[in-house]
Design an enzyme around this catalytic site. Structure first.
Site, mmCIF file in Angstrom:
data_model
loop_
_atom_site.group_PDB
_atom_site.id
_atom_site.type_symbol
_atom_site.label_atom_id
_atom_site.label_comp_id
_atom_site.label_asym_id
_atom_site.label_seq_id
_atom_site.Cartn_x
_atom_site.Cartn_y
_atom_site.Cartn_z
ATOM 1 N N ASP A 4 -0.339 -1.622 -0.766
ATOM 2 C CA ASP A 4 -0.029 -3.022 -0.541
ATOM 3 C C ASP A 4 1.497 -3.158 -0.473
ATOM 4 O O ASP A 4 2.227 -2.324 -1.025
ATOM 5 C CB ASP A 4 -0.595 -3.846 -1.707
ATOM 6 C CG ASP A 4 -0.187 -5.297 -1.667
ATOM 7 O OD1 ASP A 4 -0.387 -5.949 -0.630
ATOM 8 O OD2 ASP A 4 0.373 -5.767 -2.675
ATOM 9 N N ASP A 6 3.728 -6.477 -0.795
ATOM 10 C CA ASP A 6 4.383 -7.411 -1.713
ATOM 11 C C ASP A 6 3.799 -7.304 -3.119
ATOM 12 O O ASP A 6 2.591 -7.423 -3.317
ATOM 13 C CB ASP A 6 4.234 -8.840 -1.192
ATOM 14 C CG ASP A 6 4.787 -8.990 0.218
ATOM 15 O OD1 ASP A 6 5.882 -8.465 0.477
ATOM 16 O OD2 ASP A 6 4.113 -9.609 1.062
ATOM 17 N N SER A 49 -0.365 -14.009 5.418
ATOM 18 C CA SER A 49 -0.851 -15.307 5.894
ATOM 19 C C SER A 49 0.279 -16.263 6.249
ATOM 20 O O SER A 49 0.041 -17.302 6.866
ATOM 21 C CB SER A 49 -1.746 -15.954 4.831
ATOM 22 O OG SER A 49 -1.007 -16.266 3.664
ATOM 23 N N CYS A 91 -10.193 -8.540 8.582
ATOM 24 C CA CYS A 91 -9.114 -7.650 8.129
ATOM 25 C C CYS A 91 -8.435 -8.106 6.841
ATOM 26 O O CYS A 91 -7.904 -7.282 6.114
ATOM 27 C CB CYS A 91 -8.067 -7.483 9.233
ATOM 28 S SG CYS A 91 -7.449 -8.998 9.990
ATOM 29 N N LYS A 93 -7.609 -8.669 3.290
ATOM 30 C CA LYS A 93 -8.144 -8.195 2.013
ATOM 31 C C LYS A 93 -8.639 -9.396 1.194
ATOM 32 O O LYS A 93 -7.969 -10.414 1.172
ATOM 33 C CB LYS A 93 -7.062 -7.436 1.230
ATOM 34 C CG LYS A 93 -6.606 -6.126 1.895
ATOM 35 C CD LYS A 93 -5.479 -5.448 1.120
ATOM 36 C CE LYS A 93 -4.166 -6.214 1.210
ATOM 37 N NZ LYS A 93 -3.023 -5.519 0.577
ATOM 38 N N ASP A 118 -1.579 -4.466 -6.383
ATOM 39 C CA ASP A 118 -1.279 -5.133 -7.655
ATOM 40 C C ASP A 118 -2.262 -6.225 -8.023
ATOM 41 O O ASP A 118 -2.127 -6.817 -9.099
ATOM 42 C CB ASP A 118 0.142 -5.710 -7.622
ATOM 43 C CG ASP A 118 0.283 -6.841 -6.614
ATOM 44 O OD1 ASP A 118 -0.227 -6.696 -5.480
ATOM 45 O OD2 ASP A 118 0.902 -7.869 -6.948
#
Length: 227
Positions: A4, A6, A49, A91, A93, A118
């Site tokens: 991941d 961020d 997003s 797509c 998550k 995280d």
């Protein structure tokens, strides 16, 4: 090994469109370079997003991702979901699309990948794709996400340590709504392919520039995913 972005590789700056605000988390470069030296391809799987919300333009996203590579080194694959929570894409998550796409680009089975993140949806995306998930908690990680994670590491260095060991046996996590079922790996091959090992290096592609990032999936799931 897929990460991941961020909160995992870099400090979480919500809807960041400024490359100057990119700050790697402590130990990120060392952990990634350790994998690269071992011949293990590394990639990024990230929900963004802010693109759908109009808060981050495509050029700004590209600039931020380029800065990530400047600081952390090249990645063999970038898989980015630009959709919003209400788009019901395949797509974003915890759906498995990013993981499946990254594995396909690398030329490996998703079940041979390790996903590090995280929050719970990173682990859920790994599970839905048949990959191995490792949670590295931060202050935003919910206690129930930690409790539900099959493997938890204190930091990225510890996550790499775990990933380089055989995967432990653990109960299946719930599959997110709309995610396809992942067939179990035959017992004879499970032990030999529990992690993305050095043998995957020969099937990896050349690093993919963030400039080439496009939405990896536009298909809609049957039901709306959790926020």
């Amino acid at each position: 090994m897929l990460f991941d972005r961020d909160g995992t590789l870099i400090e979480d700056v919500p809807y960041n469109a400024d490359p100057g605000r990119v700050r790697p988390v402590p130990g990120a470069r060392r952990a990634l370079d350790r994998l690269r030296r071992a011949g293990i391809p590394v990639g990024v799987v990230t929900n963004q997003s802010g693109v759908a919300r109009g808060l981050v333009g495509p050029d700004a996203l590209e600039d931020v991702n380029r800065r990530v590579e400047e600081l952390l080194g090249p990645f063999a694959v970038w898989a980015v979901c630009p959709h919003g929570e209400d788009d019901r894409c395949a797509c974003r998550k915890p759906a498995p699309g990013l993981v499946l796409h990254a594995a396909a680009v690398l030329g490996v089975d998703a079940r041979d990948c390790v996903v590090v993140g995280d929050i719970g949806r990173d682990v859920e995306a790994a599970r839905a794709a048949g990959a191995r998930g490792i949670l590295v908690p931060t202050p935003v990680t919910l206690p129930e996400e930690v409790a539900a994670a099959p493997e938890v590491a204190a930091d990225l260095a510890a996550a790499v340590d775990l990933a380089l060991r055989p995967a432990p046996a653990f109960p299946d996590l719930p599959v997110p709504p709309g995610a396809p079922a992942v067939p179990a790996r035959p017992a004879a091959s499970a032990a030999s392919t529990s992690t993305a090992s050095t043998s995957t290096a020969s099937t990896s592609t050349a690093p993919v520039s963030p400039a080439s990032i496009v939405p990896v999936a536009t298909a809609r799931a049957d039901t709306e995913e959790p926020a």
